[in-house]
Write a protein that holds these residues in place. Structure first.
Motif, PDB file in Angstrom:
ATOM      1  N   THR A   1    -131.226 -65.627 -21.957  1.00  0.00           N
ATOM      2  CA  THR A   1    -131.723 -64.540 -22.015  1.00  0.00           C
ATOM      3  C   THR A   1    -131.010 -63.473 -23.254  1.00  0.00           C
ATOM      4  O   THR A   1    -130.233 -64.041 -23.649  1.00  0.00           O
ATOM      5  CB  THR A   1    -132.204 -63.852 -21.304  1.00  0.00           C
ATOM      6  OG1 THR A   1    -132.209 -62.143 -21.025  1.00  0.00           O
ATOM      7  CG2 THR A   1    -130.019 -62.977 -20.159  1.00  0.00           C
ATOM      8  N   ASP A   2    -131.479 -62.489 -23.330  1.00  0.00           N
ATOM      9  CA  ASP A   2    -130.840 -61.354 -24.677  1.00  0.00           C
ATOM     10  C   ASP A   2    -129.855 -60.561 -23.849  1.00  0.00           C
ATOM     11  O   ASP A   2    -129.939 -60.109 -23.317  1.00  0.00           O
ATOM     12  CB  ASP A   2    -131.186 -61.227 -25.629  1.00  0.00           C
ATOM     13  CG  ASP A   2    -132.328 -62.332 -26.738  1.00  0.00           C
ATOM     14  OD1 ASP A   2    -132.261 -63.365 -26.235  1.00  0.00           O
ATOM     15  OD2 ASP A   2    -133.352 -62.126 -27.202  1.00  0.00           O
ATOM     16  N   LEU A   3    -128.836 -59.914 -23.934  1.00  0.00           N
ATOM     17  CA  LEU A   3    -128.306 -59.497 -23.941  1.00  0.00           C
ATOM     18  C   LEU A   3    -127.909 -58.133 -25.040  1.00  0.00           C
ATOM     19  O   LEU A   3    -127.145 -58.837 -25.926  1.00  0.00           O
ATOM     20  CB  LEU A   3    -126.793 -59.862 -23.049  1.00  0.00           C
ATOM     21  CG  LEU A   3    -126.738 -60.558 -21.539  1.00  0.00           C
ATOM     22  CD1 LEU A   3    -126.192 -60.382 -20.702  1.00  0.00           C
ATOM     23  CD2 LEU A   3    -128.116 -59.652 -20.920  1.00  0.00           C
ATOM     24  N   GLU A   4    -127.030 -57.369 -24.483  1.00  0.00           N
ATOM     25  CA  GLU A   4    -126.018 -56.078 -25.607  1.00  0.00           C
ATOM     26  C   GLU A   4    -125.531 -56.092 -25.390  1.00  0.00           C
ATOM     27  O   GLU A   4    -125.270 -55.403 -23.984  1.00  0.00           O
ATOM     28  CB  GLU A   4    -127.309 -54.879 -25.422  1.00  0.00           C
ATOM     29  CG  GLU A   4    -126.650 -54.057 -26.410  1.00  0.00           C
ATOM     30  CD  GLU A   4    -127.564 -52.644 -26.468  1.00  0.00           C
ATOM     31  OE1 GLU A   4    -125.739 -51.635 -26.634  1.00  0.00           O
ATOM     32  OE2 GLU A   4    -128.677 -52.380 -26.236  1.00  0.00           O
ATOM     33  N   ILE A   5    -124.230 -56.947 -26.503  1.00  0.00           N
ATOM     34  CA  ILE A   5    -122.881 -57.290 -26.645  1.00  0.00           C
ATOM     35  C   ILE A   5    -122.627 -55.976 -26.902  1.00  0.00           C
ATOM     36  O   ILE A   5    -122.174 -57.059 -27.908  1.00  0.00           O
ATOM     37  CB  ILE A   5    -122.484 -58.334 -25.890  1.00  0.00           C
ATOM     38  CG1 ILE A   5    -123.002 -59.410 -24.220  1.00  0.00           C
ATOM     39  CG2 ILE A   5    -121.719 -58.820 -25.397  1.00  0.00           C
ATOM     40  CD1 ILE A   5    -122.776 -60.617 -24.858  1.00  0.00           C
ATOM     41  N   GLU A   6    -121.309 -54.941 -26.533  1.00  0.00           N
ATOM     42  CA  GLU A   6    -120.196 -54.493 -27.239  1.00  0.00           C
ATOM     43  C   GLU A   6    -121.806 -53.769 -28.864  1.00  0.00           C
ATOM     44  O   GLU A   6    -120.949 -54.081 -30.534  1.00  0.00           O
ATOM     45  CB  GLU A   6    -119.312 -55.211 -28.377  1.00  0.00           C
ATOM     46  CG  GLU A   6    -118.621 -55.796 -27.491  1.00  0.00           C
ATOM     47  CD  GLU A   6    -117.134 -56.635 -27.672  1.00  0.00           C
ATOM     48  OE1 GLU A   6    -117.502 -56.806 -29.082  1.00  0.00           O
ATOM     49  OE2 GLU A   6    -116.343 -56.592 -27.304  1.00  0.00           O
TER      50      GLU A   6
END
Length: 671
Positions: free
Chosen positions: A301-306
């Protein structure tokens, strides 16, 4: 027979993990927390009763037809609205093949592509079936030579390729994955997961690189690294990710002279699906010797990290850490314990390499190690689900201790037809004292966990009666569905974990559910049948766990009320002392033979709650000739009890019988 009527509307579950990311999240939202209490049985369909084994498959549903698998790699095609059987395929796996697998003759599902259904059979074949008729279009043997490979995982579709792995690390095999042309069955490539004999050359640069991390003559024992379950294909990046299993034997001292990382055991490896070319790898457990596989379900999936959007791969493998990796590069992004663990102090924040506790290296220091997690894993093969609406991953967890005790590495003798871990088979066995067993059982815990992969923490959890439970699916209606070891199939609120509905199914559930729609009606289905490593092999008496009395697929919809009879539990033989003239020496010899030859199927220390007979209750143990007919002559080979023949001589068979009688009589003194 047509796949489905063209005038009907379908929302399918057409691949193993539903979508290309294998999220097992369906946007279907007809069933909600407000109306889930109205769910009733729409239909059920039983598998045949050749033997009641574990059922682990994910059913696929394509245009109104369900394709489900049961024990012995059998495939059922069913009308997804009524449950009417359309066709059945039996690959006729020989009963003797059952001895080649550690955890039952299970199958985790089929693949669907271009009007064909693909199934991997327990004895190593990949078979293409016509989806409309069940007729065989092609069949290939995916295994090498006479090594005892098995196939239990679901094939995956990667472009025009059908990819399949295998199992058997403890039986002396060398792991690999193979890709076959979906139309013809011609093999396109094979990627080995551990190196072979350097004197014979390396298949590719990746194997040469991996060989530098091994010592001694590891290839004599195969090396392991079998890719027995999870794979996932990213069509956007054109990358195939494979989860690689444990080393074989488990003991690194036996396997690799106690040295090296032993690539690619316990790793995720990215390949080009058209060629099998190596792209990158991430090893979770260097020099693994705890059976901490990386074969567990992977989600893309795609995640928003920092504050940066990252294309990620998520996995909760056996070792107890939840990993988030950059799936383009294999870069380690995070790793957090999701269950209590004691084999590592933590992970390097830059590389993800574990800081392994010296005491955990039992084969090196010669001291017993009570490890957490156990070889069953903090989470095993049972699939997870990622809900993009909540940002949470849902999965079953297990907390189980296990005693790792090294054998004498110098005296190790490889058994070509047995279970090879390099451990002391007696000291690593379950204790027979019932009070100690109860203490160990009391330490075991299971839960359904909702996990925040960005924050790296539990959001909620639901404790389960037992540590061995089913896979999950989540929906746009705000629900998580899961079955458990007591036979309960339930729906939970995705945000709170509140149980909103449940139904008793008559047997423990380990398989994951699916959901689909036909003509605007949402259905939820799950395969039922208790089995797997915990009930079969860990020797814990789960007295209240549902026995495998029924193997079936059950489908629910709102407002349905079809009858679904639950069969009566099969009564066990009454408690009565069995006469035996065996002395202590013969019983002790039988115990060792049993732990070498028999426990993988009939349970550690002759105690199990799985899909094969608990020998303590078998009338066969009371008669020398009858027992020999089963053990040496194969009287029950069609049901999966192989003929051991000369591998077990008459005196050895009698010693095993003496030990099992002793364990049967122990029941009389167990408080």
């Amino acid at each position: 027979m047509a796949q489905g009527r063209s005038d009907m509307a379908y929302v399918n579950w057409a691949s193993h993990g539903l979508d290309s990311g294998e999220t097992r999240f369906s946007p279907l939202d007809q069933i909600t927390p407000d109306n889930v209490g109205q769910l009733g049985v729409a239909w059920y369909a039983d598998f045949d009763s050749r033997s009641l084994r574990g059922v682990e498959g994910t059913p696929l549903v394509v245009d109104g037809v369900m394709y489900a698998t049961g024990a012995w790699s059998k495939v059922l095609a069913l009308d997804a609205v009524t449950g009417r059987k359309l066709w059945e395929y039996d690959p006729e796996v020989p009963g003797a093949a059952a001895r080649d697998g550690c955890c039952g003759v299970v199958n985790r599902g089929v693949a669907y592509h271009d009007g064909h259904v693909f199934v991997g059979t327990f004895d190593g074949r990949l078979v293409a079936l016509d989806a409309a008729t069940g007729q065989v279009r092609w069949s290939v043997d995916t295994t090498e030579g006479d090594r005892p490979y098995t196939v239990t995982g679901a094939p995956r579709v990667a472009g025009n390729m059908i990819v399949i792995g295998n199992g058997g690390a403890e039986y002396g095999v060398r792991g690999y994955v193979s890709a076959y042309d979906a139309r013809t069955g011609k093999r396109a490539w094979r990627f080995y997961t551990v190196p072979g004999d350097p004197a014979k050359g390396f298949e590719n640069p990746a194997m040469e690189m991996a060989a530098a991390t091994w010592s001694g003559q590891w290839w004599k024992y195969g090396g392991g690294g079998t890719a027995w379950d999870s794979m996932v294909y990213d069509p956007d990046l054109d990358l195939l990710y494979i989860g690689v299993g444990n080393g074989g034997p488990w003991s690194r001292e036996v396997r690799s002279q106690g040295e090296g990382d032993n690539l690619f055991v316990s790793s995720i490896v990215a390949l080009r699906p058209q060629t099998g070319e190596y792209v990158w790898h991430f090893q979770q457990v260097p020099g693994d010797e705890w059976d901490y596989t990386a074969t567990q379900h992977m989600i893309l999936t795609d995640l928003e990290i920092e504050r940066h959007k990252r294309k990620v791969l998520m996995q909760a493998p056996k070792n107890g850490f939840f990993y988030v990796l950059d799936r383009e590069t294999g870069e380690f992004l995070s790793g957090t314990p999701y269950v209590p663990l004691n084999w590592a102090k933590g992970l390097d924040p830059e590389t993800g390499r574990p800081d392994i506790v010296p005491a955990a290296r039992y084969s090196e220091n010669g001291e017993a190690f009570m490890g957490m997690p156990s070889p069953a894993g903090g989470h095993s093969w049972q699939p997870m689900s990622y809900d993009p609406q909540t940002g949470l991953v849902y999965f079953p967890t297990a907390e189980i201790p296990y005693g790792y005790v090294a054998g004498n590495a110098d005296a190790f003798s490889f058994d070509a037809r047995g279970w090879n871990t390099g451990q002391d088979v007696l000291k690593s066995a379950m204790p027979e004292d019932p009070q100690v067993r109860r203490q160990i059982a009391s330490m075991m815990k299971g839960a359904l966990v909702a996990w925040d992969p960005v924050a790296g923490k539990r959001v909620w959890d639901v404790p389960m009666p037992y540590p061995w439970n089913g896979g999950v699916a989540s929906t746009g209606g705000g629900l998580v569905f899961q079955g458990n070891g007591t036979g309960e199939f339930a729906a939970y609120d995705v945000r709170t974990g509140e149980k909103l509905w449940s139904r008793q199914m008559g047997s423990g559930i380990v398989a994951p559910p699916v959901t689909y729609a036909v003509d605007g009606v949402q259905y939820v289905s799950v395969a039922v049948g208790w089995g797997g490593i915990l009930p079969l092999n860990l020797g814990i008496a789960l007295k209240d766990a549902a026995l495998p009395r029924v193997n079936r697929v059950v489908t629910f919809r709102l407002g349905a009320d079809a009858a679904m009879p639950l069969p009566e539990a099969e009564p066990l033989a009454p408690l009565a002392r069995i006469a035996s003239s065996a002395g202590a020496k013969q019983v002790a010899a039988g115990r060792e033979l049993y732990q070498v030859r028999c426990w993988m199927c009939h349970g550690d220390t002759a105690q199990n709650r799985g899909g094969v007979p608990d020998l303590r209750y078998s009338p066969a143990i009371a008669d020398k000739d009858v027992f020999a007919a089963f053990v040496r002559e194969g009287a029950a080979e069609p049901l999966g009890m192989p003929a051991f023949g000369s591998e077990i001589d008459a005196d050895e068979a009698e010693a095993i019988r003496a030990y099992v009688i002793k364990r049967a009589n122990d029941r009389l003194t167990t408080p």
